[in-house]
Design an enzyme around this catalytic site. Structure first.
Site, mmCIF file in Angstrom:
data_model
loop_
_atom_site.group_PDB
_atom_site.id
_atom_site.type_symbol
_atom_site.label_atom_id
_atom_site.label_comp_id
_atom_site.label_asym_id
_atom_site.label_seq_id
_atom_site.Cartn_x
_atom_site.Cartn_y
_atom_site.Cartn_z
ATOM 1 N N GLU A 24 43.561 25.939 43.436
ATOM 2 C CA GLU A 24 42.802 26.270 44.645
ATOM 3 C C GLU A 24 41.344 26.633 44.344
ATOM 4 O OE1 GLU A 24 45.401 28.202 47.910
ATOM 5 O OE2 GLU A 24 46.294 28.835 46.028
ATOM 6 N N SER A 152 48.234 26.555 49.619
ATOM 7 C CA SER A 152 47.616 25.367 50.214
ATOM 8 C C SER A 152 48.601 24.227 50.446
ATOM 9 C CB SER A 152 46.447 24.864 49.353
ATOM 10 O OG SER A 152 45.429 25.835 49.312
ATOM 11 N N TYR A 218 42.648 21.550 55.422
ATOM 12 C CA TYR A 218 41.263 21.495 54.932
ATOM 13 C C TYR A 218 40.467 20.271 55.352
ATOM 14 C CZ TYR A 218 43.212 25.156 52.003
ATOM 15 O OH TYR A 218 43.841 26.283 51.566
ATOM 16 N N ARG A 257 47.024 38.214 54.790
ATOM 17 C CA ARG A 257 47.412 37.388 55.940
ATOM 18 C C ARG A 257 48.883 37.037 55.811
ATOM 19 N NH1 ARG A 257 45.427 31.980 55.329
ATOM 20 N NH2 ARG A 257 47.597 31.471 55.606
ATOM 21 N N ASP A 259 52.058 34.730 57.072
ATOM 22 C CA ASP A 259 52.415 33.481 57.756
ATOM 23 C C ASP A 259 53.839 33.592 58.305
ATOM 24 O OD1 ASP A 259 49.967 32.461 57.044
ATOM 25 O OD2 ASP A 259 50.719 31.273 55.364
ATOM 26 N N GLU A 272 55.492 33.912 54.237
ATOM 27 C CA GLU A 272 54.854 34.441 53.024
ATOM 28 C C GLU A 272 53.712 35.384 53.399
ATOM 29 O OE1 GLU A 272 52.147 32.044 50.923
ATOM 30 O OE2 GLU A 272 51.416 31.037 52.710
ATOM 31 N N ASN A 274 49.850 36.228 52.053
ATOM 32 C CA ASN A 274 48.727 35.834 51.188
ATOM 33 C C ASN A 274 47.892 37.082 50.946
ATOM 34 O OD1 ASN A 274 48.967 32.775 51.221
ATOM 35 N ND2 ASN A 274 48.999 33.244 53.402
ATOM 36 N N GLY A 278 41.909 32.641 52.399
ATOM 37 C CA GLY A 278 40.613 31.950 52.423
ATOM 38 C C GLY A 278 39.587 32.680 53.279
HETATM 39 N N1 ATP Z 1 60.848 26.688 56.539
HETATM 40 C C1 ATP Z 1 59.890 25.933 57.062
HETATM 41 N N2 ATP Z 1 60.150 25.124 58.125
HETATM 42 C C2 ATP Z 1 59.174 24.342 58.653
HETATM 43 N N3 ATP Z 1 57.917 24.297 58.198
HETATM 44 C C3 ATP Z 1 57.605 25.081 57.150
HETATM 45 C C4 ATP Z 1 58.569 25.932 56.524
HETATM 46 N N4 ATP Z 1 57.962 26.588 55.509
HETATM 47 C C5 ATP Z 1 56.692 26.169 55.494
HETATM 48 N N5 ATP Z 1 56.449 25.271 56.477
HETATM 49 C C6 ATP Z 1 55.164 24.624 56.740
HETATM 50 O O1 ATP Z 1 54.453 24.515 55.518
HETATM 51 C C7 ATP Z 1 53.229 25.253 55.571
HETATM 52 C C8 ATP Z 1 52.932 25.951 54.243
HETATM 53 O O2 ATP Z 1 53.984 26.858 53.976
HETATM 54 P P1 ATP Z 1 53.733 28.265 53.246
HETATM 55 O O3 ATP Z 1 52.876 29.117 54.100
HETATM 56 O O4 ATP Z 1 55.064 28.788 52.883
HETATM 57 O O5 ATP Z 1 53.010 27.785 51.911
HETATM 58 P P2 ATP Z 1 51.565 27.930 51.227
HETATM 59 O O6 ATP Z 1 51.267 26.613 50.672
HETATM 60 O O7 ATP Z 1 51.661 29.041 50.263
HETATM 61 O O8 ATP Z 1 50.540 28.319 52.303
HETATM 62 P P3 ATP Z 1 49.076 29.003 52.153
HETATM 63 O O9 ATP Z 1 48.089 27.881 52.053
HETATM 64 O O10 ATP Z 1 48.983 29.716 53.454
HETATM 65 O O11 ATP Z 1 49.095 29.890 50.961
HETATM 66 C C9 ATP Z 1 53.424 26.227 56.699
HETATM 67 O O12 ATP Z 1 52.171 26.591 57.200
HETATM 68 C C10 ATP Z 1 54.294 25.426 57.670
HETATM 69 O O13 ATP Z 1 53.528 24.508 58.430
HETATM 70 MG MG MG Z 2 50.995 29.720 54.093
#
Ligand code: ATP
Ligand code: MG
Length: 308
Positions: A24, A152, A218, A257, A259, A272, A274, A278
């Site tokens: 990232e 991401s 992004y 933040r 999610d 999760e 964060n 960002g």
């Molecule tokens: N269990 C789920 N069911 C459906 N969609 C999901 C699920 N888990 C994640 N997603 C989708 O995938 C995206 C990324 O998931 P998550 O927030 O767990 O990962 P991340 O890559 O760590 O995100 P970030 O960039 O916020 O750090 C979510 O924003 C959502 O759109």
């Molecule tokens: Mg996320």
């Protein structure tokens, strides 16, 4: 703007740690540059530091009074840098060592939430011994496969057959030794920012992609961000409370933040936390802060305040 005496008195010399070497890096460079500009506008004395392997050798020469950490992903957000700064006695923004490490690890965050009775989608650990069909069936037939420690949306794939599940695991396993499958949630997606003692207004995210993937985050210009998010007062309060409880439960502090997804019945599920989200001018925390009446510069100073 020149360095102001009042800012110098309050914050001293502030190192902005950004860039770094995680996947990232590019986002961190943008976040860091935006924050550095804001601190300049506020009259804070800033030392921009693009973090490399020689950071610890470099630090003494910078004579910092505190650090604002703007690194995303492993190495900057996972507790290791926090541990090093703590060892040096240099105050820093955001969560400490333990909370950073726990929040960076989706598997352990989810195990923790399950243990304390907070809602998170059903999940299973994947490895080469996994029975793909049985795992898929136990999670409702459609899953999201994720590496535990990435952000991401990197390495994440939806899977609805045993072959797709195995393929998704192989892709995620290239990025991380810990990979999970999560029950696929059909419904709305939200994110809630924490700023000190305050919960900022929730944002609803809408995309035409299968999910909020790297491109939707992004690159795409058709991702929709709704803030206020459209929930009624009661549901908004419930969502903010859940996000605060989840943040505190992992011992997170300062800012961050959370999610969250909602199923079709409107029940919320934690994805999760964060701990260093960002901070580009297109990012979500600045958007929520604006809705709450804080300018980008106000927000950056409040984040800096979390180093005290
Ligand atoms: N269990 C789920 N069911 C459906 N969609 C999901 C699920 N888990 C994640 N997603 C989708 O995938 C995206 C990324 O998931 P998550 O927030 O767990 O990962 P991340 O890559 O760590 O995100 P970030 O960039 O916020 O750090 C979510 O924003 C959502 O759109
Ligand atoms: Mg996320």
């Amino acid at each position: 703007m020149a360095v102001s005496d009042a800012m110098k008195q309050k914050y001293g010399r502030v190192g902005v740690l950004y860039g770094g070497t995680s996947a990232e890096r590019d986002i961190s460079l943008l976040s860091g540059q935006a924050v550095i500009k804001a601190l300049h506008r506020c009259g804070v004395e800033v030392v921009p530091i693009d973090v490399g392997a020689d950071l610890l050798q470099q630090l003494p020469a910078h004579r910092l009074d505190r650090a604002l950490i703007m690194l995303h992903g492993p190495g900057g957000e996972d507790g290791s840098l926090q541990g090093a700064l703590q060892f040096l006695g240099l105050p820093y923004t955001g969560s400490g060592v333990f909370a950073s490490a726990l929040a960076m690890d989706k598997l352990h965050s989810k195990q923790f939430w399950k243990g304390v009775g907070l809602p998170t989608p059903k999940f299973a650990v994947l490895n080469k011994e996994t029975d793909w069909q049985e795992t898929l069936d136990s999670l409702g037939g459609v899953v999201m496969v994720k590496p535990s420690h990435e952000g991401s949306s990197l390495g994440m794939t939806r899977a609805d057959s045993k072959d797709a599940l195995r393929g998704a695991w192989q892709a995620a396993a290239k990025l991380d030794s810990s990979v999970i499958a999560e029950q696929w949630i059909v419904g709305a997606e939200y994110t809630v920012a924490v700023l000190g003692d305050e919960m900022l207004p929730s944002i609803k995210l809408e995309t035409d992609h299968t999910f909020y993937d790297y491109d939707a985050k992004y690159l795409a210009d058709d991702t929709r961000y709704l803030c206020p998010c459209g929930l009624d007062t009661e549901a908004e309060a419930e969502l903010r409370q859940l996000a605060r409880t989840a943040f505190n439960s992992l011992s997170c502090s300062g800012w961050g933040r959370v999610d969250v997804m909602a199923n079709e019945a409107g029940d919320f599920f934690l994805l999760e936390v964060n701990t260093i989200p960002g901070m580009t001018d297109h990012s979500l925390v600045p958007m929520a802060a604006a809705e709450a009446g804080y300018s980008f510069d106000d927000l950056v100073l409040r984040i800096l305040d979390t180093s005290f």
